[in-house]
Design an enzyme around this catalytic site. Structure first.
Site, PDB file in Angstrom:
ATOM      1  N   CYS A   1       0.829  -1.212   0.000  1.00 44.19           N
ATOM      2  CA  CYS A   1       0.000   0.000   0.000  1.00 44.19           C
ATOM      3  C   CYS A   1       0.869   1.270   0.000  1.00 44.19           C
ATOM      4  CB  CYS A   1      -0.998  -0.027   1.160  1.00 44.19           C
ATOM      5  SG  CYS A   1      -2.349   1.155   0.957  1.00 44.19           S
TER       6      CYS A   1
ATOM      7  N   ARG B   1      -1.983   7.562  -6.111  1.00 42.81           N
ATOM      8  CA  ARG B   1      -2.282   7.513  -4.673  1.00 42.81           C
ATOM      9  C   ARG B   1      -3.798   7.585  -4.457  1.00 42.81           C
ATOM     10  NH1 ARG B   1      -2.354  11.952  -1.301  1.00 42.81           N
ATOM     11  NH2 ARG B   1      -2.105  11.466   0.905  1.00 42.81           N
TER      12      ARG B   1
ATOM     13  N   ARG C   1      -7.911   2.478   1.113  1.00 43.66           N
ATOM     14  CA  ARG C   1      -7.465   3.731   0.460  1.00 43.66           C
ATOM     15  C   ARG C   1      -6.223   3.440  -0.389  1.00 43.66           C
ATOM     16  NH1 ARG C   1      -6.769   8.431   4.622  1.00 43.66           N
ATOM     17  NH2 ARG C   1      -6.338   9.561   2.715  1.00 43.66           N
TER      18      ARG C   1
ATOM     19  N   HIS D   1      -2.939  -5.306   1.553  1.00 43.60           N
ATOM     20  CA  HIS D   1      -2.324  -5.542   2.868  1.00 43.60           C
ATOM     21  C   HIS D   1      -2.329  -7.026   3.248  1.00 43.60           C
ATOM     22  CE1 HIS D   1      -2.319  -1.254   4.279  1.00 43.60           C
ATOM     23  NE2 HIS D   1      -3.294  -1.155   3.414  1.00 43.60           N
TER      24      HIS D   1
ATOM     25  N   GLU E   1      -0.540  -8.478   5.323  1.00 44.58           N
ATOM     26  CA  GLU E   1      -0.240  -8.617   6.757  1.00 44.58           C
ATOM     27  C   GLU E   1      -1.510  -8.633   7.612  1.00 44.58           C
ATOM     28  OE1 GLU E   1      -0.458  -4.160   6.123  1.00 44.58           O
ATOM     29  OE2 GLU E   1       0.158  -5.909   4.970  1.00 44.58           O
TER      30      GLU E   1
END
Length: 203
Positions: A80, A109, A139, A183, A185
């Site tokens: 990200c 972005r 986002r 993500h 993680e």
């Protein structure tokens, strides 16, 4: 001997990445100083707020040391905000935002919109066996364009629900640098961290 992998610990999902890397067999440490960066075999740049992280890289005198390590071939993985920092160019960033230039891509972005536009999807990722990766986008950026030297590992599936995101690049690799717009993680699926560990070991 276990590879020593650091997580850039200025802001963002630091603990989650440290846990994921440790479960994949890494010796881990948080990196906030140039001396700590010098000791690691590879570095994860976590999700968070890319403009804040960019500013803190300067505050902690890490910007140039990190650029030098990347130019020297240090393996890096950005998720990200980490993908945004690693890119050679960012769209919709701040004018004073710093880029590390580890990946020859242009990223947009907040491409998927604001917090309310966070979403999840199952993605096929090249080099990852065992079925699709469940990807959490918050986002998130996407890769607007990539140089031929960049290997595209994953794109958003073309479906009505995807809208303008359909077909956009969200996972890429260039040499020893890996990046995802999502993500891993946060999901408990360690396959992308395992892929990064393989890159670190090969290096």
């Amino acid at each position: 001997m276990k590879p020593h992998v650091g997580v850039l610990a200025l802001q963002g999902d630091v603990r989650e990445h440290l846990r994921a890397l440790e479960s994949c067999g890494a010796r881990v440490s948080a990196v906030r100083r140039a001396a700590e960066l010098a000791e690691v075999d590879g570095l994860v740049l976590p999700g968070g707020e890319s403009t804040t992280m960019s500013r803190l890289l300067e505050v902690f005198d890490l910007l140039e040391p990190l650029r030098e390590r990347l130019a020297g071939g240090m393996p890096a993985y950005g998720s990200c905000a980490g993908m945004i920092l690693l890119a050679s160019k960012v769209l919709d960033g701040r004018p004073d935002q710093h880029q590390l230039g580890g990946l020859d891509v242009i990223v947009r972005r907040n491409a998927f919109g604001r917090q309310v536009d966070s979403f999840e999807a199952d993605l096929d990722i090249a080099g990852i066996d065992g079925g699709p990766v469940h990807a959490v986008f918050i986002r998130a950026p996407w890769v607007e364009s990539a140089e031929p030297t960049v290997e595209v590992l994953g794109t958003v599936p073309d479906s009505p629900a995807a809208g303008p995101a359909a077909g956009r690049i969200v996972a890429a690799r260039q040499g020893s640098v890996l990046a995802t717009a999502f993500h891993p993680e946060l999901t408990g699926d360690r396959r992308l961290h395992q892929l990064f560990m393989e890159i670190v070991r090969e290096h």
